[in-house]
Design a protein around this motif. Structure first.
Motif, PDB file in Angstrom:
ATOM      1  N   GLU A 195       0.841  -1.206   0.000  1.00 26.17           N
ATOM      2  CA  GLU A 195       0.000   0.000   0.000  1.00 26.17           C
ATOM      3  C   GLU A 195       0.874   1.254   0.000  1.00 26.17           C
ATOM      4  OE1 GLU A 195      -3.382   2.267   2.729  1.00 26.17           O
ATOM      5  OE2 GLU A 195      -2.601   0.325   3.388  1.00 26.17           O
ATOM      6  N   GLU A 196       1.891   1.265   0.853  1.00 30.93           N
ATOM      7  CA  GLU A 196       2.793   2.424   0.924  1.00 30.93           C
ATOM      8  C   GLU A 196       3.599   2.572  -0.364  1.00 30.93           C
ATOM      9  OE1 GLU A 196       2.673   4.828   3.244  1.00 30.93           O
ATOM     10  OE2 GLU A 196       0.963   3.644   3.953  1.00 30.93           O
ATOM     11  N   ASP A 197       4.057   1.453  -0.924  1.00 33.37           N
ATOM     12  CA  ASP A 197       4.797   1.493  -2.190  1.00 33.37           C
ATOM     13  C   ASP A 197       3.935   2.087  -3.300  1.00 33.37           C
ATOM     14  OD1 ASP A 197       6.946   0.303  -0.906  1.00 33.37           O
ATOM     15  OD2 ASP A 197       6.735  -1.637  -1.923  1.00 33.37           O
ATOM     16  N   LEU A 198       2.676   1.673  -3.355  1.00 32.07           N
ATOM     17  CA  LEU A 198       1.776   2.193  -4.388  1.00 32.07           C
ATOM     18  C   LEU A 198       1.603   3.697  -4.276  1.00 32.07           C
ATOM     19  CD1 LEU A 198      -0.900  -0.625  -4.399  1.00 32.07           C
ATOM     20  CD2 LEU A 198       0.478   0.081  -6.382  1.00 32.07           C
ATOM     21  N   LYS A 199       1.554   4.193  -3.062  1.00 28.47           N
ATOM     22  CA  LYS A 199       1.424   5.641  -2.859  1.00 28.47           C
ATOM     23  C   LYS A 199       2.626   6.386  -3.425  1.00 28.47           C
ATOM     24  CE  LYS A 199      -1.455   5.242   1.270  1.00 28.47           C
ATOM     25  NZ  LYS A 199      -1.500   5.436   2.731  1.00 28.47           N
ATOM     26  N   LYS A 200       3.757   5.677  -3.560  1.00 27.70           N
ATOM     27  CA  LYS A 200       4.981   6.261  -4.127  1.00 27.70           C
ATOM     28  C   LYS A 200       5.130   5.924  -5.612  1.00 27.70           C
ATOM     29  CE  LYS A 200       7.182   5.473   0.311  1.00 27.70           C
ATOM     30  NZ  LYS A 200       8.075   4.530   1.000  1.00 27.70           N
ATOM     31  N   GLY A 201       4.106   5.241  -6.178  1.00 28.43           N
ATOM     32  CA  GLY A 201       4.144   4.894  -7.594  1.00 28.43           C
ATOM     33  C   GLY A 201       4.878   3.608  -7.903  1.00 28.43           C
ATOM     34  N   ASP A 202       5.122   2.790  -6.883  1.00 29.63           N
ATOM     35  CA  ASP A 202       5.858   1.533  -7.053  1.00 29.63           C
ATOM     36  C   ASP A 202       4.892   0.359  -6.954  1.00 29.63           C
ATOM     37  OD1 ASP A 202       7.482  -0.715  -6.913  1.00 29.63           O
ATOM     38  OD2 ASP A 202       8.584  -0.057  -5.139  1.00 29.63           O
ATOM     39  N   ALA A 203       4.697  -0.341  -8.076  1.00 32.74           N
ATOM     40  CA  ALA A 203       3.772  -1.484  -8.116  1.00 32.74           C
ATOM     41  C   ALA A 203       4.522  -2.809  -8.219  1.00 32.74           C
ATOM     42  CB  ALA A 203       2.810  -1.322  -9.282  1.00 32.74           C
ATOM     43  N   SER A 204       5.759  -2.852  -7.749  1.00 29.88           N
ATOM     44  CA  SER A 204       6.588  -4.043  -7.932  1.00 29.88           C
ATOM     45  C   SER A 204       6.084  -5.273  -7.171  1.00 29.88           C
ATOM     46  CB  SER A 204       8.043  -3.751  -7.550  1.00 29.88           C
ATOM     47  OG  SER A 204       8.143  -3.360  -6.196  1.00 29.88           O
TER      48      SER A 204
END
Length: 106
Positions: A78-87
């Motif tokens: 969830e936090e990664d997605l907020k930074k644009g990271d969908a890995s």
């Protein structure tokens, strides 16, 4: 070892109220496939803000189904997605497929 979903939390919460358990399971059966479809739509469109919101909703269901490690991964995702990271998408999709298959067979 891969975690498997379970109903322990729901059974504890219900206090042996079978009707409550069945209603709770019915809600999961209804919501999880719809939220999975919405997740796929948003991640495919690279709409990471909305995808993060869906992951936020779904992560609580992981906890309810006893998937503590998968829950931890979803918090990070969830936090990664907020930074644009969908890995972590592939790992999260694997989790979604696992819980969807589980609730279908209840």
């Amino acid at each position: 070892m891969e975690q498997q979903p379970n109903l322990d939390y729901i059974k504890d919460l219900s206090g042996d109220d079978i009707e409550f358990e069945q209603k709770f399971i019915a809600v999961l059966r209804e919501e999880i496939p719809l939220e999975k479809q919405e997740y796929i739509r948003c991640i495919t469109a690279e709409n990471f803000k909305d995808t993060a919101s869906i992951v936020h909703k779904l992560k609580h269901k992981l906890n309810i189904l006893g998937l503590k490690e998968d829950y931890k991964l979803s918090v990070i995702y969830e936090e990664d997605l907020k930074k644009g990271d969908a890995s972590l998408n592939d790992k999260f999709l694997f989790i979604l497929n696992k819980i969807e298959n589980y609730i279908k067979n209840l």
